[in-house]
Design an enzyme around this catalytic site. Sequence first.
Site, PDB file in Angstrom:
ATOM      1  N   ARG A 295       8.811   2.584  -3.757  1.00 29.99           N
ATOM      2  CA  ARG A 295       8.531   1.175  -4.069  1.00 29.99           C
ATOM      3  C   ARG A 295       9.842   0.410  -4.274  1.00 29.99           C
ATOM      4  O   ARG A 295       9.994  -0.721  -3.801  1.00 29.99           O
ATOM      5  CB  ARG A 295       7.639   1.096  -5.324  1.00 29.99           C
ATOM      6  CG  ARG A 295       7.139  -0.295  -5.659  1.00 29.99           C
ATOM      7  CD  ARG A 295       5.971  -0.240  -6.629  1.00 29.99           C
ATOM      8  NE  ARG A 295       4.800   0.388  -6.047  1.00 29.99           N
ATOM      9  CZ  ARG A 295       4.359   1.602  -6.393  1.00 29.99           C
ATOM     10  NH1 ARG A 295       4.937   2.299  -7.345  1.00 29.99           N
ATOM     11  NH2 ARG A 295       3.309   2.114  -5.775  1.00 29.99           N
TER      12      ARG A 295
ATOM     13  N   ASP B 207       0.863  -1.174   0.000  1.00 30.33           N
ATOM     14  CA  ASP B 207       0.000   0.000   0.000  1.00 30.33           C
ATOM     15  C   ASP B 207       0.897   1.220   0.000  1.00 30.33           C
ATOM     16  O   ASP B 207       1.925   1.240   0.677  1.00 30.33           O
ATOM     17  CB  ASP B 207      -0.921  -0.001   1.219  1.00 30.33           C
ATOM     18  CG  ASP B 207      -2.102   0.936   1.009  1.00 30.33           C
ATOM     19  OD1 ASP B 207      -2.644   0.982  -0.114  1.00 30.33           O
ATOM     20  OD2 ASP B 207      -2.481   1.642   1.962  1.00 30.33           O
TER      21      ASP B 207
HETATM   22  P1  IMP Z   1      -2.692   2.379  -3.653  1.00 30.63           P
HETATM   23  O1  IMP Z   1      -1.464   1.926  -2.974  1.00 30.63           O
HETATM   24  O2  IMP Z   1      -2.954   1.611  -4.900  1.00 30.63           O
HETATM   25  O3  IMP Z   1      -3.884   2.440  -2.723  1.00 30.63           O
HETATM   26  O4  IMP Z   1      -2.400   3.835  -4.177  1.00 30.63           O
HETATM   27  C1  IMP Z   1      -2.789   5.006  -3.491  1.00 30.63           C
HETATM   28  C2  IMP Z   1      -2.761   6.177  -4.433  1.00 30.63           C
HETATM   29  O5  IMP Z   1      -1.415   6.568  -4.647  1.00 30.63           O
HETATM   30  C3  IMP Z   1      -3.372   5.925  -5.796  1.00 30.63           C
HETATM   31  O6  IMP Z   1      -3.998   7.112  -6.216  1.00 30.63           O
HETATM   32  C4  IMP Z   1      -2.184   5.619  -6.653  1.00 30.63           C
HETATM   33  O7  IMP Z   1      -2.386   5.971  -8.001  1.00 30.63           O
HETATM   34  C5  IMP Z   1      -1.125   6.494  -6.014  1.00 30.63           C
HETATM   35  N1  IMP Z   1       0.188   5.881  -6.161  1.00 30.63           N
HETATM   36  C6  IMP Z   1       0.598   4.667  -5.723  1.00 30.63           C
HETATM   37  N2  IMP Z   1       1.873   4.461  -6.051  1.00 30.63           N
HETATM   38  C7  IMP Z   1       2.267   5.556  -6.723  1.00 30.63           C
HETATM   39  C8  IMP Z   1       3.493   5.919  -7.341  1.00 30.63           C
HETATM   40  O8  IMP Z   1       4.486   5.183  -7.365  1.00 30.63           O
HETATM   41  N3  IMP Z   1       3.511   7.130  -7.933  1.00 30.63           N
HETATM   42  C9  IMP Z   1       2.450   7.978  -7.939  1.00 30.63           C
HETATM   43  N4  IMP Z   1       1.285   7.681  -7.394  1.00 30.63           N
HETATM   44  C10 IMP Z   1       1.194   6.467  -6.788  1.00 30.63           C
END
Ligand code: IMP
Length: 203
Positions: A189, A80
Site C-alpha cells: 500500500r 484493491d
Molecule cells: P480488500 O482490498 O479490502 O478487498 O482486501 C482483501 C483482503 O486482503 C481482506 O481480507 C483484507 O483484510 C486483506 N488485506 C488488505 N490489505 C491488507 C494488508 O495490508 N495486510 C493484510 N491483509 C490485507
Amino acid sequence: MAEPERIIQHRMKKIIFATGNMNKLNEVRQILHEQNQILSLEELDFHEELAEDGDTFEDNARQKALFITEKFGLPCFAEDTGLEVDALNGAPGVYSARYAGTQRSHADNINLLLKNLEGHTNRNARFKTIIALTFDKQIYYFEGTVNGRIAYQPSGNAGFGYDPIFIPDGYDQSFGELPAEVKNQISHRAIAVEKLLRFLQGK
Ligand code: IMP
C-alpha cells in the site's frame, strides 16, 4: 510550514479515499502525512458497502472509485489488495477478502490459508495493491507489491487481515509484529500510495 509541504497541500486539493476500511484509511493517512486533504467516506456521511465484484484488482478498484466520483463529483481514489501465494497458484488473490466465505473473517481466512499450505515448503507470497484514481475525467492506476513469505503460524496484533502470517523480505517478523511505521514504509500500500502522491504532486 516547510515549502515543499505547502506546495503539496496547495496542489492536492480535496480528494476522496473510497474505502470503508478504517485500517486502510489510517495507513494511507500515515503514509501521505496528509490528513486534511483526504476525505473519507465517513466524513461524507456515506456508510454503504461498496460493490467490488470484478475479476481483477484493477476492476474492483476502478468500480469503487468511479461510483464515488459519480456520487460526489470529486476526484477519488480506491484500492484493491490481495495476497498471492505461489504454492497455491496465486490464490487467494482477488478473492482474498472472502477466501474462507462471505463472512469475510480474518481469522477464518488465515486458518484456511495455513491449512491449504500444510506440507508446502515453498511459502513465497506477495501482497499486491492496485489504486485507481479518477482525475480530470480519466482513470489512472498505481501498483504496489511487497514480496515475502507465509509464516507457519500467526503472530502479532498489529495491522489487519493477513498481516499476522506475512513476513516481508528482509525481516524475521510478520507485519502483525512489526510496528506500523515499518509496515507503512515498505508495504504494498505504501508503494502504491507513494506513486499516487508523486502523480498528484505533478498536477
Ligand atoms: P480488500 O482490498 O479490502 O478487498 O482486501 C482483501 C483482503 O486482503 C481482506 O481480507 C483484507 O483484510 C486483506 N488485506 C488488505 N490489505 C491488507 C494488508 O495490508 N495486510 C493484510 N491483509 C490485507
